[in-house]
Design a protein around this motif. Structure first.
Motif, mmCIF file in Angstrom:
data_model
loop_
_atom_site.group_PDB
_atom_site.id
_atom_site.type_symbol
_atom_site.label_atom_id
_atom_site.label_comp_id
_atom_site.label_asym_id
_atom_site.label_seq_id
_atom_site.Cartn_x
_atom_site.Cartn_y
_atom_site.Cartn_z
ATOM 1 N N GLY A 1 86.557 10.210 103.589
ATOM 2 C CA GLY A 1 87.446 11.054 104.146
ATOM 3 C C GLY A 1 87.236 12.324 103.859
ATOM 4 O O GLY A 1 87.602 13.356 104.580
ATOM 5 N N VAL A 2 86.462 12.862 102.942
ATOM 6 C CA VAL A 2 86.163 14.355 102.524
ATOM 7 C C VAL A 2 84.709 14.183 102.952
ATOM 8 O O VAL A 2 83.803 13.637 102.449
ATOM 9 C CB VAL A 2 86.609 14.612 100.951
ATOM 10 C CG1 VAL A 2 85.957 15.868 100.803
ATOM 11 C CG2 VAL A 2 87.874 14.173 100.575
ATOM 12 N N ALA B 1 89.200 19.894 96.863
ATOM 13 C CA ALA B 1 88.730 18.518 97.570
ATOM 14 C C ALA B 1 87.579 18.229 97.480
ATOM 15 O O ALA B 1 87.262 16.975 96.947
ATOM 16 C CB ALA B 1 89.602 18.563 99.012
ATOM 17 N N ALA B 2 86.527 19.038 97.815
ATOM 18 C CA ALA B 2 85.375 18.528 97.671
ATOM 19 C C ALA B 2 84.564 18.471 96.363
ATOM 20 O O ALA B 2 84.048 17.497 96.292
ATOM 21 C CB ALA B 2 84.467 19.776 98.451
ATOM 22 N N ASP B 3 84.987 19.103 95.500
ATOM 23 C CA ASP B 3 85.044 19.258 94.014
ATOM 24 C C ASP B 3 85.158 17.726 93.629
ATOM 25 O O ASP B 3 84.456 17.114 92.807
ATOM 26 C CB ASP B 3 85.653 20.262 93.215
ATOM 27 C CG ASP B 3 84.695 21.702 93.523
ATOM 28 O OD1 ASP B 3 83.711 21.709 94.325
ATOM 29 O OD2 ASP B 3 85.354 22.690 93.048
ATOM 30 N N GLU B 4 86.516 17.356 93.764
ATOM 31 C CA GLU B 4 87.161 16.358 93.290
ATOM 32 C C GLU B 4 86.256 15.110 94.031
ATOM 33 O O GLU B 4 85.790 13.965 93.200
ATOM 34 C CB GLU B 4 88.535 16.040 93.573
ATOM 35 C CG GLU B 4 89.275 17.283 92.786
ATOM 36 C CD GLU B 4 90.900 17.033 93.252
ATOM 37 O OE1 GLU B 4 91.106 16.361 94.121
ATOM 38 O OE2 GLU B 4 91.437 18.430 92.447
ATOM 39 N N ALA B 5 86.303 15.068 95.108
ATOM 40 C CA ALA B 5 85.299 13.868 95.725
ATOM 41 C C ALA B 5 83.991 13.782 95.236
ATOM 42 O O ALA B 5 83.589 12.609 95.099
ATOM 43 C CB ALA B 5 85.531 14.137 97.328
#
Length: 145
Positions: A56-57, A109-113
């Motif tokens: 989803g990201v 969010a990108a870093d976490e994904a």
């Protein structure tokens, strides 16, 4: 609608501002090209501007080392709210405040994904010296290889 109606908070306020924003490059910026040139000269091979699908990201790192699973983002000081050089515009702050906050939220969010998928994320500010940035990237590549 009359010409005196105010613009939507999700769109730039004028046609000229819209043209200016459309002219801003998403890839191949000067800092990005300088860093890539140094990495290439050092024998490092990479992919550029790769769109990834991670639950989803959809992060789109500027430089990707697929085998090493290292994603590099070269962030602009204004667009990504650099703590050193980022500034919040005083004009039309009702548009820019939320816009810049959405960018920061998207970055986190990108870093976490990417981290959850086993990738190492490197974020570089556009004001960083290209040589230092390239050295930092190579140091990470040497530790994950």
């Amino acid at each position: 609608m009359t010409s005196s109606s105010s613009p939507s908070p999700l769109t730039p306020p004028t046609a000229s501002r819209s043209r200016n924003m459309a002219a801003i490059k998403r890839r191949d910026t000067q800092p990005e090209r300088a860093i890539r040139s140094l990495l290439h000269a050092a024998g490092k091979r990479y992919r550029v501007d790769v769109r990834m699908e991670l639950g989803g990201v959809r992060p789109r790192p500027d430089i990707v080392f697929s085998r090493a699973r290292v994603a590099v983002f070269v962030d602009g000081c204004f667009w990504h709210c650099c703590p050193e050089h980022g500034r919040h515009p005083r004009t039309n702050s009702s548009y820019w405040g939320p816009k810049l906050e959405r960018n920061r939220t998207r970055d986190r969010a990108a870093d976490e994904a990417l981290a959850a998928a086993g990738w190492t994320v490197i974020r570089i500010w556009e004001h960083e010296a290209p040589q230092k940035a390239a050295e930092r990237i190579m140091m990470v590549l040497n530790t994950v290889a």
